[in-house]
Motif scaffolding. Structure first.
Motif, PDB file in Angstrom:
ATOM      1  N   MET A 129      64.566  31.003  55.147  1.00  0.00           N
ATOM      2  CA  MET A 129      63.130  30.751  55.287  1.00  0.00           C
ATOM      3  C   MET A 129      62.327  31.895  54.655  1.00  0.00           C
ATOM      4  O   MET A 129      61.223  31.697  54.163  1.00  0.00           O
ATOM      5  CB  MET A 129      62.805  30.612  56.783  1.00  0.00           C
ATOM      6  CG  MET A 129      61.365  30.323  57.104  1.00  0.00           C
ATOM      7  SD  MET A 129      60.991  28.580  56.836  1.00  0.00           S
ATOM      8  CE  MET A 129      59.335  28.506  57.505  1.00  0.00           C
ATOM      9  N   HIS A 130      62.928  33.108  54.696  1.00  0.00           N
ATOM     10  CA  HIS A 130      62.296  34.304  54.139  1.00  0.00           C
ATOM     11  C   HIS A 130      60.913  34.546  54.732  1.00  0.00           C
ATOM     12  O   HIS A 130      59.928  34.738  54.001  1.00  0.00           O
ATOM     13  CB  HIS A 130      62.252  34.227  52.604  1.00  0.00           C
ATOM     14  CG  HIS A 130      63.623  34.106  51.992  1.00  0.00           C
ATOM     15  ND1 HIS A 130      64.747  34.696  52.543  1.00  0.00           N
ATOM     16  CD2 HIS A 130      64.064  33.436  50.897  1.00  0.00           C
ATOM     17  CE1 HIS A 130      65.799  34.410  51.800  1.00  0.00           C
ATOM     18  NE2 HIS A 130      65.423  33.634  50.805  1.00  0.00           N
ATOM     19  N   ARG A 131      60.891  34.490  56.050  1.00  0.00           N
ATOM     20  CA  ARG A 131      59.646  34.772  56.763  1.00  0.00           C
ATOM     21  C   ARG A 131      59.939  35.911  57.749  1.00  0.00           C
ATOM     22  O   ARG A 131      59.575  37.040  57.513  1.00  0.00           O
ATOM     23  CB  ARG A 131      59.181  33.486  57.465  1.00  0.00           C
ATOM     24  CG  ARG A 131      57.748  33.450  57.885  1.00  0.00           C
ATOM     25  CD  ARG A 131      57.348  32.098  58.424  1.00  0.00           C
ATOM     26  NE  ARG A 131      58.157  31.647  59.568  1.00  0.00           N
ATOM     27  CZ  ARG A 131      57.918  30.543  60.266  1.00  0.00           C
ATOM     28  NH1 ARG A 131      56.915  29.752  59.933  1.00  0.00           N
ATOM     29  NH2 ARG A 131      58.666  30.203  61.298  1.00  0.00           N
ATOM     30  N   HIS A 161      65.620  29.709  61.457  1.00  0.00           N
ATOM     31  CA  HIS A 161      64.669  28.612  61.282  1.00  0.00           C
ATOM     32  C   HIS A 161      64.916  27.958  59.925  1.00  0.00           C
ATOM     33  O   HIS A 161      65.100  28.661  58.925  1.00  0.00           O
ATOM     34  CB  HIS A 161      63.245  29.170  61.353  1.00  0.00           C
ATOM     35  CG  HIS A 161      62.201  28.137  61.633  1.00  0.00           C
ATOM     36  ND1 HIS A 161      62.301  27.212  62.644  1.00  0.00           N
ATOM     37  CD2 HIS A 161      61.008  27.888  61.025  1.00  0.00           C
ATOM     38  CE1 HIS A 161      61.229  26.441  62.654  1.00  0.00           C
ATOM     39  NE2 HIS A 161      60.433  26.821  61.682  1.00  0.00           N
ATOM     40  N   PHE A 162      64.917  26.617  59.906  1.00  0.00           N
ATOM     41  CA  PHE A 162      65.180  25.892  58.652  1.00  0.00           C
ATOM     42  C   PHE A 162      63.894  25.653  57.877  1.00  0.00           C
ATOM     43  O   PHE A 162      62.872  25.258  58.443  1.00  0.00           O
ATOM     44  CB  PHE A 162      65.845  24.547  58.956  1.00  0.00           C
ATOM     45  CG  PHE A 162      67.233  24.686  59.526  1.00  0.00           C
ATOM     46  CD1 PHE A 162      68.252  25.301  58.805  1.00  0.00           C
ATOM     47  CD2 PHE A 162      67.516  24.220  60.805  1.00  0.00           C
ATOM     48  CE1 PHE A 162      69.527  25.444  59.338  1.00  0.00           C
ATOM     49  CE2 PHE A 162      68.790  24.354  61.345  1.00  0.00           C
ATOM     50  CZ  PHE A 162      69.790  24.960  60.609  1.00  0.00           C
ATOM     51  N   TYR A 172      69.233  22.742  50.044  1.00  0.00           N
ATOM     52  CA  TYR A 172      68.861  24.058  50.559  1.00  0.00           C
ATOM     53  C   TYR A 172      69.155  24.165  52.049  1.00  0.00           C
ATOM     54  O   TYR A 172      69.604  25.200  52.534  1.00  0.00           O
ATOM     55  CB  TYR A 172      67.377  24.341  50.292  1.00  0.00           C
ATOM     56  CG  TYR A 172      67.043  25.812  50.451  1.00  0.00           C
ATOM     57  CD1 TYR A 172      67.423  26.726  49.477  1.00  0.00           C
ATOM     58  CD2 TYR A 172      66.364  26.279  51.574  1.00  0.00           C
ATOM     59  CE1 TYR A 172      67.141  28.077  49.619  1.00  0.00           C
ATOM     60  CE2 TYR A 172      66.077  27.631  51.720  1.00  0.00           C
ATOM     61  CZ  TYR A 172      66.465  28.526  50.745  1.00  0.00           C
ATOM     62  OH  TYR A 172      66.194  29.864  50.887  1.00  0.00           O
ATOM     63  N   PHE A 173      68.914  23.064  52.766  1.00  0.00           N
ATOM     64  CA  PHE A 173      69.223  23.032  54.204  1.00  0.00           C
ATOM     65  C   PHE A 173      70.707  23.325  54.421  1.00  0.00           C
ATOM     66  O   PHE A 173      71.081  24.144  55.274  1.00  0.00           O
ATOM     67  CB  PHE A 173      68.830  21.662  54.783  1.00  0.00           C
ATOM     68  CG  PHE A 173      69.395  21.414  56.136  1.00  0.00           C
ATOM     69  CD1 PHE A 173      68.823  21.987  57.258  1.00  0.00           C
ATOM     70  CD2 PHE A 173      70.534  20.640  56.290  1.00  0.00           C
ATOM     71  CE1 PHE A 173      69.367  21.800  58.508  1.00  0.00           C
ATOM     72  CE2 PHE A 173      71.079  20.441  57.535  1.00  0.00           C
ATOM     73  CZ  PHE A 173      70.499  21.020  58.649  1.00  0.00           C
ATOM     74  N   ARG A 174      71.560  22.675  53.659  1.00  0.00           N
ATOM     75  CA  ARG A 174      73.013  22.879  53.814  1.00  0.00           C
ATOM     76  C   ARG A 174      73.403  24.326  53.513  1.00  0.00           C
ATOM     77  O   ARG A 174      74.289  24.888  54.146  1.00  0.00           O
ATOM     78  CB  ARG A 174      73.781  21.921  52.890  1.00  0.00           C
ATOM     79  CG  ARG A 174      73.785  20.482  53.363  1.00  0.00           C
ATOM     80  CD  ARG A 174      74.880  19.697  52.621  1.00  0.00           C
ATOM     81  NE  ARG A 174      74.633  18.272  52.651  1.00  0.00           N
ATOM     82  CZ  ARG A 174      74.788  17.496  53.708  1.00  0.00           C
ATOM     83  NH1 ARG A 174      75.141  18.034  54.859  1.00  0.00           N
ATOM     84  NH2 ARG A 174      74.551  16.203  53.642  1.00  0.00           N
ATOM     85  N   ALA A 194      67.913  24.275  65.656  1.00  0.00           N
ATOM     86  CA  ALA A 194      67.215  23.104  65.118  1.00  0.00           C
ATOM     87  C   ALA A 194      65.760  23.003  65.563  1.00  0.00           C
ATOM     88  O   ALA A 194      65.462  23.037  66.756  1.00  0.00           O
ATOM     89  CB  ALA A 194      67.956  21.833  65.514  1.00  0.00           C
ATOM     90  N   ASN A 195      64.852  22.844  64.601  1.00  0.00           N
ATOM     91  CA  ASN A 195      63.479  22.424  64.885  1.00  0.00           C
ATOM     92  C   ASN A 195      63.479  20.897  65.013  1.00  0.00           C
ATOM     93  O   ASN A 195      64.549  20.269  65.074  1.00  0.00           O
ATOM     94  CB  ASN A 195      62.543  22.923  63.777  1.00  0.00           C
ATOM     95  CG  ASN A 195      63.033  22.508  62.392  1.00  0.00           C
ATOM     96  OD1 ASN A 195      64.056  21.839  62.244  1.00  0.00           O
ATOM     97  ND2 ASN A 195      62.304  22.906  61.373  1.00  0.00           N
TER      98      ASN A 195
END
Ligand SMILES: Cc1ncc(COP(=O)(O)O)c(C=O)c1O
Length: 366
Positions: A129-131, A161-162, A172-174, A194-195
């Motif tokens: 996520m890079h947040r 976080h996804f 990207y999710f995988r 999971a969100n």
């Protein structure tokens, strides 16, 4: 008559959506995300409606947790962004909160603080996520440091976080999930992942805890709906009424800037709801509304206190007619907030959290 605008909150629907999240993730515990005043629905009322179902609640900051504790909510509460300054740890300890830890300074503050009882910690990993969060390379070291102080830290989990769990394209999710699976196996660490979209669509990504937010409120976050997301029930109905009717000659404009020009002799209803209530001013002409349970389109720019709707095709509609901006009409007809959001070039999250106190919340069920 009072101004007719209300935000009706169906707490039975909230419970139903929570049960869906829980049932979709039978091997995971579902923390109900109540941040941002429960996405505009009222955190205290939503917490009360869910406290016998949810094993924990999640909020963004300590002030949101304090609001719940002051209302008598005793369910565990996790701060998704942890503390914002070291002094908050004493309040975390006093209120028995759980915290996410995403930064070095938070680790140092935690190691320097002696709580009355160890604090449950979710160590946040940046898997893509890079947040917020530690890089996977750094996370192992922080994990070991936190594990080494059982008098301060307990119930350690890896949290992430996804960024794209809602997208149809899963690449990207995988990649995020593979990275997390590798790290959690290496550290033998339980996860919190999971969100809403991942809860709805990716059972392999639920983790020991999942964190559904927007789905609890009946919005479908998936780019491509599935059977589960289609069964979500709207919780908020933003409802008002027609307060005046205008007959508009062909070619005459309606409202600021004259954006809508009547393409035929039109009947236009004036509705008591505007951007001063939180309805999005970016709504384009044709944005759907339900008038007496039937679809009609926005006609003209949204004003601060009012908006205008083309009711030419609804001869029975007039002053006092029910207008649903999103949610469920008295007739049972549903207007999805996700559809309205698309017309406003936004997402349901901003519409829900944007509803202002001027639209009084009225609670039903629960
Ligand atoms: C860390 C974290 N977890 C969970 C959620 C819930 O996400 P959603 O509302 O998409 O389910 C959010 C919401 O932004 C979040 O920031």
């Amino acid at each position: 008559m009072a101004r007719p605008l209300t935000a009706d909150i169906n707490l039975n629907a909230l419970r139903q959506n929570y049960c869906l999240a829980r049932d979709l993730a039978p091997h995971s515990q579902s923390v109900a995300v109540l941040k941002a005043d429960a996405y505009g629905h009222g955190a205290v009322a939503c917490a009360r409606a869910l406290e016998d179902l949810a094993p924990a609640f999640a909020v963004a900051c300590i002030e949101e947790a304090e609001t719940l504790r002051m209302a008598g909510i005793e369910v565990p509460i996790v701060l998704l962004e942890g503390i914002f300054e070291a002094e908050e740890l004493a309040r975390v300890d006093a209120l028995g909160l759980w915290i996410a830890v995403h930064s070095e300074w938070q680790v140092e503050a935690l190691l320097a603080f002696m709580p009355h009882q160890p604090i449950p910690v979710w160590l946040k990993v940046d898997s893509g996520m890079h947040r917020l969060g530690f890089s996977p390379a750094r996370a192992a070291d922080v994990w070991a440091r936190l594990q080494a102080v059982p008098e301060r830290v307990t119930d350690l989990h890896l949290m992430s976080h996804f960024a794209t769990a809602d997208a149809i394209e899963p690449g990207y999710f995988r990649r995020q999930l593979a990275l997390l699976n590798e790290l959690s196996a290496r550290l033998d660490a339980p996860t919190c992942l999971a969100n809403s979209p991942a809860t709805l669509a990716w059972p392999e990504a639920h983790g020991a805890w999942n964190r559904p937010g927007v789905m609890l409120y009946g919005s479908d976050p998936l780019e491509g709906a599935n059977d589960a997301s289609r069964s979500l029930v709207p919780v908020m109905t933003l409802r008002s009424a027609i307060i005046a009717v205008r007959e508009i000659a062909t070619g005459e404009p309606v409202g600021y800037g004259g954006r809508f020009k009547a393409p035929y002799p039109a009947r236009v209803g004036v509705v008591a709801c505007g951007y001063g209530d939180g309805y999005d001013r970016h709504a384009v002409d044709g944005t759907p509304l339900l008038v007496d349970g039937q679809r009609a389109g926005l006609a003209g720019k949204v004003s601060m206190d009012m908006l205008t709707v083309d009711i030419t095709h609804l001869p029975d509609a007039g002053i006092g007619s029910e207008v649903v901006l999103w949610g469920q009409a008295v007739s049972g007809e549903v207007l999805s907030i996700d559809e309205v959001a698309r017309y406003c070039d936004t997402i349901s999250y901003t519409l829900l959290t944007g509803v202002l106190p001027r639209a009084p919340r009225r609670y039903h069920g629960g």
